[in-house]
Design an enzyme around this catalytic site. Structure first.
Site, mmCIF file in Angstrom:
data_model
loop_
_atom_site.group_PDB
_atom_site.id
_atom_site.type_symbol
_atom_site.label_atom_id
_atom_site.label_comp_id
_atom_site.label_asym_id
_atom_site.label_seq_id
_atom_site.Cartn_x
_atom_site.Cartn_y
_atom_site.Cartn_z
ATOM 1 N N HIS A 110 -8.360 14.646 0.444
ATOM 2 C CA HIS A 110 -7.667 15.722 -0.247
ATOM 3 C C HIS A 110 -8.184 17.046 0.319
ATOM 4 C CE1 HIS A 110 -6.159 13.362 -3.792
ATOM 5 N NE2 HIS A 110 -7.149 12.561 -3.411
ATOM 6 N N HIS A 153 -8.221 8.365 2.323
ATOM 7 C CA HIS A 153 -7.490 9.619 2.451
ATOM 8 C C HIS A 153 -8.396 10.767 2.041
ATOM 9 C CE1 HIS A 153 -6.837 8.183 -1.673
ATOM 10 N NE2 HIS A 153 -6.658 9.447 -2.032
ATOM 11 N N ASN A 160 -12.427 10.280 -2.374
ATOM 12 C CA ASN A 160 -12.859 9.431 -3.476
ATOM 13 C C ASN A 160 -13.025 8.015 -2.939
ATOM 14 O OD1 ASN A 160 -12.560 11.589 -5.354
ATOM 15 N ND2 ASN A 160 -10.366 11.209 -5.367
ATOM 16 N N HIS A 199 -4.456 1.266 8.254
ATOM 17 C CA HIS A 199 -4.914 0.944 6.907
ATOM 18 C C HIS A 199 -6.409 0.644 6.928
ATOM 19 C CE1 HIS A 199 -4.637 -0.305 2.732
ATOM 20 N NE2 HIS A 199 -5.564 -1.188 3.050
ATOM 21 N N GLY A 259 -13.355 7.467 -8.309
ATOM 22 C CA GLY A 259 -12.057 8.054 -8.592
ATOM 23 C C GLY A 259 -10.958 7.677 -7.619
ATOM 24 N N CYS A 261 0.846 -1.191 0.000
ATOM 25 C CA CYS A 261 0.000 0.000 0.000
ATOM 26 C C CYS A 261 0.883 1.242 0.000
ATOM 27 C CB CYS A 261 -0.905 -0.011 1.234
ATOM 28 S SG CYS A 261 -1.818 1.527 1.467
ATOM 29 N N CYS A 291 0.559 3.293 3.256
ATOM 30 C CA CYS A 291 1.187 2.599 4.391
ATOM 31 C C CYS A 291 2.702 2.735 4.301
ATOM 32 C CB CYS A 291 0.777 1.134 4.429
ATOM 33 S SG CYS A 291 -0.929 0.850 4.972
ATOM 34 N N HIS A 326 -6.419 3.116 0.151
ATOM 35 C CA HIS A 326 -6.205 3.501 1.544
ATOM 36 C C HIS A 326 -6.967 4.810 1.713
ATOM 37 C CE1 HIS A 326 -3.259 3.602 5.132
ATOM 38 N NE2 HIS A 326 -4.031 4.670 5.283
#
Length: 112
Positions: free
Chosen positions: A100, A98, A85, A45, A91, A3, A6, A96
């Site tokens: 933006h 996250h 996403n 994770h 998208g 990952c 990670c 993992h």
């Protein structure tokens, strides 16, 4: 597990780190879509938003409380956009979870 995030969290892959604590990291996006564009990533994770459950409530709350202070520290003054996403049709390109954070310009709608 292979990952990207990670590997960044374990410092095996370098990043332009702007924040780190025991739960999360924040670093600049390598392909920025705004003058300020960084990611907030939990060290734990979790594949995507679809896998978030009650056990993650504190972690997700921590991230949501952290984002405004990081946005301010990064010089965003007139608002910002937070994007998550989820899944391939949404998208998501890294498996993992996250977030933006984009700012430093007016965000248009709908996004491209």
């Amino acid at each position: 597990m292979d990952c990207l995030f990670c590997s960044i969290a374990s410092k095996d892959i370098p990043s332009q780190l702007i924040y780190e604590d025991e739960l999360v990291m924040a670093f600049r996006d390598i392909n920025p879509q705004a003058p300020v564009h960084f990611l907030v990533v939990p060290k734990l994770h979790i594949h995507s938003l679809d896998q978030v459950n009650e056990a993650h409530d504190g972690l997700i709350a921590h991230i949501m409380r952290l984002i405004p202070s990081l946005a301010s520290e990064q010089g965003i003054v007139n608002g910002y956009r937070v994007v998550n996403n989820c899944g391939s049709d949404g998208g998501q390109t890294v498996g993992h979870i996250h977030f933006h954070v984009l700012g430093g310009r007016e965000m248009l709608w709908p996004p491209g």
